[in-house]
Design an enzyme around this catalytic site. Structure first.
Site, PDB file in Angstrom:
ATOM      1  N   GLY A  24       0.798  -1.230   0.000  1.00 57.81           N
ATOM      2  CA  GLY A  24       0.000   0.000   0.000  1.00 57.81           C
ATOM      3  C   GLY A  24       0.827   1.274   0.000  1.00 57.81           C
ATOM      4  CE  LYS A  69       9.016   8.719   8.144  1.00 57.16           C
ATOM      5  NZ  LYS A  69       7.628   8.952   7.738  1.00 57.16           N
ATOM      6  N   GLY A  91      -7.566   2.485   1.664  1.00 61.30           N
ATOM      7  CA  GLY A  91      -6.654   3.583   1.963  1.00 61.30           C
ATOM      8  C   GLY A  91      -7.088   4.957   1.502  1.00 61.30           C
ATOM      9  CB  SER A  92      -6.082   8.029   2.021  1.00 62.83           C
ATOM     10  OG  SER A  92      -4.720   7.910   2.393  1.00 62.83           O
ATOM     11  N   GLY A 147       0.994  23.569   2.745  1.00 55.54           N
ATOM     12  CA  GLY A 147       0.617  22.722   3.878  1.00 55.54           C
ATOM     13  C   GLY A 147       1.801  22.480   4.799  1.00 55.54           C
ATOM     14  CB  VAL A 162      -2.707  28.472  -1.811  1.00 60.05           C
ATOM     15  CG1 VAL A 162      -2.385  28.306  -3.288  1.00 60.05           C
ATOM     16  CG2 VAL A 162      -1.476  28.169  -0.967  1.00 60.05           C
ATOM     17  CG  HIS A 216      23.388   8.982  33.557  1.00 57.54           C
ATOM     18  ND1 HIS A 216      22.894  10.222  33.214  1.00 57.54           N
ATOM     19  CD2 HIS A 216      24.743   9.108  33.681  1.00 57.54           C
ATOM     20  CE1 HIS A 216      23.899  11.084  33.159  1.00 57.54           C
ATOM     21  NE2 HIS A 216      25.035  10.440  33.432  1.00 57.54           N
TER      22      HIS A 216
HETATM   23  P1  FAD Z   1      -3.036   2.179   2.122  1.00 55.27           P
HETATM   24  O1  FAD Z   1      -1.692   1.986   2.668  1.00 55.27           O
HETATM   25  O2  FAD Z   1      -3.314   3.424   1.371  1.00 55.27           O
HETATM   26  O3  FAD Z   1      -3.309   0.932   1.178  1.00 55.27           O
HETATM   27  C1  FAD Z   1      -4.449   0.798   0.415  1.00 55.27           C
HETATM   28  C2  FAD Z   1      -4.165  -0.156  -0.722  1.00 55.27           C
HETATM   29  O4  FAD Z   1      -5.395  -0.499  -1.336  1.00 55.27           O
HETATM   30  C3  FAD Z   1      -3.306   0.440  -1.826  1.00 55.27           C
HETATM   31  O5  FAD Z   1      -2.215  -0.420  -2.096  1.00 55.27           O
HETATM   32  C4  FAD Z   1      -4.238   0.526  -3.021  1.00 55.27           C
HETATM   33  O6  FAD Z   1      -3.585   0.309  -4.268  1.00 55.27           O
HETATM   34  C5  FAD Z   1      -5.207  -0.601  -2.736  1.00 55.27           C
HETATM   35  N1  FAD Z   1      -6.513  -0.449  -3.368  1.00 55.27           N
HETATM   36  C6  FAD Z   1      -7.345   0.626  -3.297  1.00 55.27           C
HETATM   37  N2  FAD Z   1      -8.499   0.370  -3.964  1.00 55.27           N
HETATM   38  C7  FAD Z   1      -8.381  -0.891  -4.444  1.00 55.27           C
HETATM   39  C8  FAD Z   1      -9.252  -1.717  -5.201  1.00 55.27           C
HETATM   40  N3  FAD Z   1     -10.479  -1.317  -5.534  1.00 55.27           N
HETATM   41  N4  FAD Z   1      -8.811  -2.953  -5.547  1.00 55.27           N
HETATM   42  C9  FAD Z   1      -7.580  -3.371  -5.164  1.00 55.27           C
HETATM   43  N5  FAD Z   1      -6.727  -2.635  -4.437  1.00 55.27           N
HETATM   44  C10 FAD Z   1      -7.130  -1.413  -4.079  1.00 55.27           C
HETATM   45  N6  FAD Z   1       1.818   6.790   8.621  1.00 55.27           N
HETATM   46  C11 FAD Z   1       2.511   6.472   9.731  1.00 55.27           C
HETATM   47  O7  FAD Z   1       1.945   5.888  10.656  1.00 55.27           O
HETATM   48  N7  FAD Z   1       3.836   6.763   9.849  1.00 55.27           N
HETATM   49  C12 FAD Z   1       4.504   7.399   8.869  1.00 55.27           C
HETATM   50  O8  FAD Z   1       5.693   7.648   9.001  1.00 55.27           O
HETATM   51  C13 FAD Z   1       3.807   7.765   7.700  1.00 55.27           C
HETATM   52  N8  FAD Z   1       4.440   8.402   6.700  1.00 55.27           N
HETATM   53  C14 FAD Z   1       3.748   8.719   5.558  1.00 55.27           C
HETATM   54  C15 FAD Z   1       4.425   9.384   4.543  1.00 55.27           C
HETATM   55  C16 FAD Z   1       3.755   9.732   3.381  1.00 55.27           C
HETATM   56  C17 FAD Z   1       4.498  10.467   2.288  1.00 55.27           C
HETATM   57  C18 FAD Z   1       2.394   9.372   3.224  1.00 55.27           C
HETATM   58  C19 FAD Z   1       1.671   9.706   1.946  1.00 55.27           C
HETATM   59  C20 FAD Z   1       1.714   8.707   4.227  1.00 55.27           C
HETATM   60  C21 FAD Z   1       2.387   8.382   5.410  1.00 55.27           C
HETATM   61  N9  FAD Z   1       1.749   7.737   6.467  1.00 55.27           N
HETATM   62  C22 FAD Z   1       2.436   7.426   7.606  1.00 55.27           C
HETATM   63  C23 FAD Z   1       0.328   7.361   6.385  1.00 55.27           C
HETATM   64  C24 FAD Z   1       0.204   5.876   6.032  1.00 55.27           C
HETATM   65  O9  FAD Z   1       0.874   5.620   4.825  1.00 55.27           O
HETATM   66  C25 FAD Z   1      -1.260   5.490   5.916  1.00 55.27           C
HETATM   67  O10 FAD Z   1      -1.942   5.871   7.085  1.00 55.27           O
HETATM   68  C26 FAD Z   1      -1.401   3.992   5.728  1.00 55.27           C
HETATM   69  O11 FAD Z   1      -0.730   3.559   4.573  1.00 55.27           O
HETATM   70  C27 FAD Z   1      -2.880   3.604   5.632  1.00 55.27           C
HETATM   71  O12 FAD Z   1      -2.971   2.236   5.454  1.00 55.27           O
HETATM   72  P2  FAD Z   1      -4.223   1.574   4.737  1.00 55.27           P
HETATM   73  O13 FAD Z   1      -3.977   0.103   4.798  1.00 55.27           O
HETATM   74  O14 FAD Z   1      -5.467   2.110   5.282  1.00 55.27           O
HETATM   75  O15 FAD Z   1      -4.176   2.076   3.211  1.00 55.27           O
HETATM   76  P1  NAD Z   2      -1.808  17.133   7.369  1.00 53.99           P
HETATM   77  O1  NAD Z   2      -3.225  17.130   7.719  1.00 53.99           O
HETATM   78  O2  NAD Z   2      -0.804  16.627   8.313  1.00 53.99           O
HETATM   79  O3  NAD Z   2      -1.336  18.630   7.038  1.00 53.99           O
HETATM   80  C1  NAD Z   2      -1.993  19.407   6.105  1.00 53.99           C
HETATM   81  C2  NAD Z   2      -1.665  20.850   6.401  1.00 53.99           C
HETATM   82  O4  NAD Z   2      -2.118  21.627   5.316  1.00 53.99           O
HETATM   83  C3  NAD Z   2      -2.367  21.382   7.657  1.00 53.99           C
HETATM   84  O5  NAD Z   2      -1.431  22.030   8.470  1.00 53.99           O
HETATM   85  C4  NAD Z   2      -3.416  22.329   7.108  1.00 53.99           C
HETATM   86  O6  NAD Z   2      -3.697  23.399   7.974  1.00 53.99           O
HETATM   87  C5  NAD Z   2      -2.747  22.796   5.823  1.00 53.99           C
HETATM   88  N1  NAD Z   2      -3.661  23.253   4.797  1.00 53.99           N
HETATM   89  C6  NAD Z   2      -4.861  22.737   4.451  1.00 53.99           C
HETATM   90  N2  NAD Z   2      -5.404  23.447   3.436  1.00 53.99           N
HETATM   91  C7  NAD Z   2      -4.511  24.419   3.131  1.00 53.99           C
HETATM   92  C8  NAD Z   2      -4.485  25.473   2.177  1.00 53.99           C
HETATM   93  N3  NAD Z   2      -5.502  25.656   1.340  1.00 53.99           N
HETATM   94  N4  NAD Z   2      -3.398  26.282   2.144  1.00 53.99           N
HETATM   95  C9  NAD Z   2      -2.383  26.106   3.004  1.00 53.99           C
HETATM   96  N5  NAD Z   2      -2.359  25.129   3.929  1.00 53.99           N
HETATM   97  C10 NAD Z   2      -3.400  24.296   3.986  1.00 53.99           C
HETATM   98  O7  NAD Z   2      -1.738  16.393   5.950  1.00 53.99           O
HETATM   99  P2  NAD Z   2      -0.493  15.871   5.113  1.00 53.99           P
HETATM  100  O8  NAD Z   2       0.779  16.449   5.605  1.00 53.99           O
HETATM  101  O9  NAD Z   2      -0.865  16.041   3.685  1.00 53.99           O
HETATM  102  O10 NAD Z   2      -0.504  14.327   5.453  1.00 53.99           O
HETATM  103  C11 NAD Z   2      -1.639  13.508   5.110  1.00 53.99           C
HETATM  104  C12 NAD Z   2      -1.829  12.392   6.072  1.00 53.99           C
HETATM  105  O11 NAD Z   2      -0.766  11.465   5.992  1.00 53.99           O
HETATM  106  C13 NAD Z   2      -1.907  12.882   7.485  1.00 53.99           C
HETATM  107  O12 NAD Z   2      -3.186  12.578   7.990  1.00 53.99           O
HETATM  108  C14 NAD Z   2      -0.879  12.137   8.241  1.00 53.99           C
HETATM  109  O13 NAD Z   2      -1.423  11.533   9.383  1.00 53.99           O
HETATM  110  C15 NAD Z   2      -0.364  11.075   7.285  1.00 53.99           C
HETATM  111  N6  NAD Z   2       1.105  11.093   7.381  1.00 53.99           N
HETATM  112  C16 NAD Z   2       1.667  10.678   8.541  1.00 53.99           C
HETATM  113  C17 NAD Z   2       3.031  10.742   8.689  1.00 53.99           C
HETATM  114  C18 NAD Z   2       3.643  10.317   9.971  1.00 53.99           C
HETATM  115  O14 NAD Z   2       2.977   9.641  10.746  1.00 53.99           O
HETATM  116  N7  NAD Z   2       4.882  10.673  10.259  1.00 53.99           N
HETATM  117  C19 NAD Z   2       3.829  11.232   7.663  1.00 53.99           C
HETATM  118  C20 NAD Z   2       3.216  11.663   6.506  1.00 53.99           C
HETATM  119  C21 NAD Z   2       1.844  11.574   6.378  1.00 53.99           C
END
Ligand code: FAD
Ligand code: NAD
Length: 463
Positions: free
Chosen positions: A39, A50, A142-143, A178, A235, A441
């Site tokens: 995913g 990371k 997912g998302s 953001g 924006v 420590h």
């Molecule tokens: P996803 O990981 O989004 O997986 C969904 C899967 O479903 C995908 O592979 C997709 O292709 C598949 N799918 C969708 N529709 C269909 C369909 N109809 N048929 C077949 N397959 C389908 N979270 C953390 O906790 N720590 C982090 O450090 C962190 N870093 C992140 C960094 C970035 C840049 C991003 C974008 C996100 C990060 N997140 C982090 C958030 C984390 O990735 C998500 O919260 C997590 O992946 C959600 O898991 P999920 O299983 O719900 O969905």
């Molecule tokens: P986020 O919700 O963390 O941050 C979005 C930011 O954009 C907010 O501060 C918001 O106020 C700002 N924003 C919204 N609309 C705006 C606009 N029109 N103009 C300017 N600023 C605006 O979302 P993200 O950084 O896109 O991450 C998405 C999701 O992925 C989060 O829910 C997060 O939990 C997950 N994620 C988690 C990790 C982690 O756990 N380390 C890392 C990456 C992503």
């Protein structure tokens, strides 16, 4: 083919749910539309970000810290394609690990787009079409990155995190819309490598949903790294000029126009259900595109469950994993429980930011009387030895009972330090419980102990 459970989506929610279902004796299949499993998290999220955070942090340390350590380097430079290629190697290793786990647990993997034919039938459209009959379904789709109204993420100059993790060359400049988790993590990666980074944030603080003290300190530290923040800016337009991009935003003092090589849009993510044909199963999404579930993560159709980013709650990999386990165990007749208040949130900048429980703002809003104990890393031997002087641990505990209500950390390896707070809160520890435990420590965990001492009658030793 007939299954007990079909899981749609192989992210941390889906693949963990599948493993737990198989462990509990259910005949399980997983459907994934991409050719690799894991995913968002493994392919274009947690893991690749990371990997780049780690590489860029090494470069930054070599550039800014090594000399003080007495280590001299010459001709230090970034080999960006190699950095991206190492990141891909890490991703490949992790996704192959999920393949292995599927085989080990005898879970059938069907590659292709899954959609409902009815509540017990899933059609998988891949290289071939396969129809799966099943008693139960777990939706874990997912998302996807959200965009701003009227602005298209064209994946060329106006990009999402997915493109930002695989750029062909190191950009000279980047505007990030953001100042949340993605914006600050990827902004840190590029700023450390020398890119000029501007962050435009709508709210008056970065990471605005976390305890406000954290955003304030992170703002101060990231400014030193070179990030420029435009807070309270809305924006108004983003234009792809071919080889550059122009972002215009409106603030209290008028309009600003920023030009850069790329504009990274990181304004949140939206639940993804496109192509699932939910109606055929009798399901629909709410006004924010999420699948509605009850406390057992069961949808309005009793044999269908939904977990992870596609349902309410924090969009975090470990939250999705816990939900995957909860659903599998619920299906098996067990009574698992998730305390959502105890799911930690981490931002992998340097210093890292990590939180669990209630923020000061939330406690004030709920009129809960609390005590605060705060201790700075600069007074800690481990942190001084490692030259990591920024940040603090803040512990919030109940005014009357001393029960820990929230822990907020910004500091070196805060992501690891927060685990102690989660354990403490799981067992409903008081601040004094943490204060009386021995902490090795010299470690940065002593800062947590000192903050707990500060919360219990202002007894910090080294302050
Ligand atoms: P996803 O990981 O989004 O997986 C969904 C899967 O479903 C995908 O592979 C997709 O292709 C598949 N799918 C969708 N529709 C269909 C369909 N109809 N048929 C077949 N397959 C389908 N979270 C953390 O906790 N720590 C982090 O450090 C962190 N870093 C992140 C960094 C970035 C840049 C991003 C974008 C996100 C990060 N997140 C982090 C958030 C984390 O990735 C998500 O919260 C997590 O992946 C959600 O898991 P999920 O299983 O719900 O969905
Ligand atoms: P986020 O919700 O963390 O941050 C979005 C930011 O954009 C907010 O501060 C918001 O106020 C700002 N924003 C919204 N609309 C705006 C606009 N029109 N103009 C300017 N600023 C605006 O979302 P993200 O950084 O896109 O991450 C998405 C999701 O992925 C989060 O829910 C997060 O939990 C997950 N994620 C988690 C990790 C982690 O756990 N380390 C890392 C990456 C992503």
């Amino acid at each position: 083919m007939k299954y007990d459970v079909v899981v749609i989506g192989s992210g941390p929610g889906g693949y963990v749910a599948a493993i737990r279902c198989a462990q509990l004796g259910m005949k399980t299949a997983i459907v994934e539309k991409y050719s690799t499993l894991g995913g968002t998290c493994l392919n274009v999220g947690c893991i690749p970000s990371k990997a780049l955070l780690d590489s860029s942090e090494h470069f930054h340390a070599a550039q800014h810290k090594f000399e003080k350590h007495g280590i001299e380097l010459e001709n230090l430079k970034v080999n960006f394609p190699q950095m991206i290629s190492r990141k891909q190697g890490v991703v490949d290793q992790m996704t192959k690990g999920v393949d292995f786990l599927m085989k080990k647990n005898k879970i059938d993997v069907h590659t292709g787009m899954g959609s409902f034919v009815n509540k017990n039938t899933i059609l998988v459209k891949g290289e071939e079409e396969v129809t799966l009959e099943t008693d139960k379904v777990i939706i874990a789709t997912g998302s996807k990155p959200a965009s701003l109204p009227g602005m298209e993420i064209d994946k060329d100059r106006i990009i999402s995190s997915t493109e930002a993790l695989s750029l062909p060359d190191l950009p000279e400049s980047m505007v990030i819309i953001g100042g949340g988790v993605i914006g600050l993590e990827l902004g840190s990666v590029y700023a450390r490598l020398g890119t000029k980074v501007d962050v435009v944030e709508y709210m008056d603080s970065i990471i605005p949903t976390m305890d406000r003290g954290l955003g304030k300190e992170l703002n101060r530290v990231l400014k030193k790294l070179g990030l420029k923040f435009h807070l309270s800016h809305k924006v108004t337009s983003v234009t792809n000029n071919g080889k550059s991009v122009t972002v215009k935003a409106e603030g209290k003092k008028g309009e600003i126009a920023l030009e850069a090589d790329y504009c990274l849009v990181s304004v949140g993510r939206r639940p993804y259900t496109d192509g699932l044909n939910l109606e055929a199963a009798g399901l629909k999404t709410d006004d924010r595109g999420r699948i509605e579930v009850n406390d057992h993560l069961q949808t309005a159709v009793p044999n269908i469950y939904a977990i992870g980013d596609v349902v309410r709650g924090a969009m975090l990999a470990h939250k999705a994993e816990e939900e995957g386990v909860l659903v599998a165990e619920t299906m098996a007749g067990q009574k698992p429980h998730i305390d959502y208040n105890l799911i930690p949130g981490v931002v992998y900048t340097w210093p890292e930011v990590a939180s669990v429980g209630q923020t000061e703002e939330q406690l004030k809003e709920k009129s809960i009387a609390y005590k605060t104990g705060q201790f700075a890393f600069r007074a800690n031997g481990g942190a001084v030895a490692g030259m990591d002087l920024d940040g603090f641990v803040k512990i919030l505990s109940d005014e009357e009972t001393d029960e820990v209500l929230g822990v907020h950390i910004i500091g070196p390896r805060a992501a690891d330090l927060i685990a102690e707070a989660v354990v403490a809160m799981e067992f409903r520890a008081s601040a004094e419980d943490i204060a009386r435990m021995s902490h090795a420590h010299p470690t940065t965990s002593e800062v947590t102990k000192e903050a707990a001492l500060a919360a219990t009658g202002n007894r910090a030793i080294h302050m």
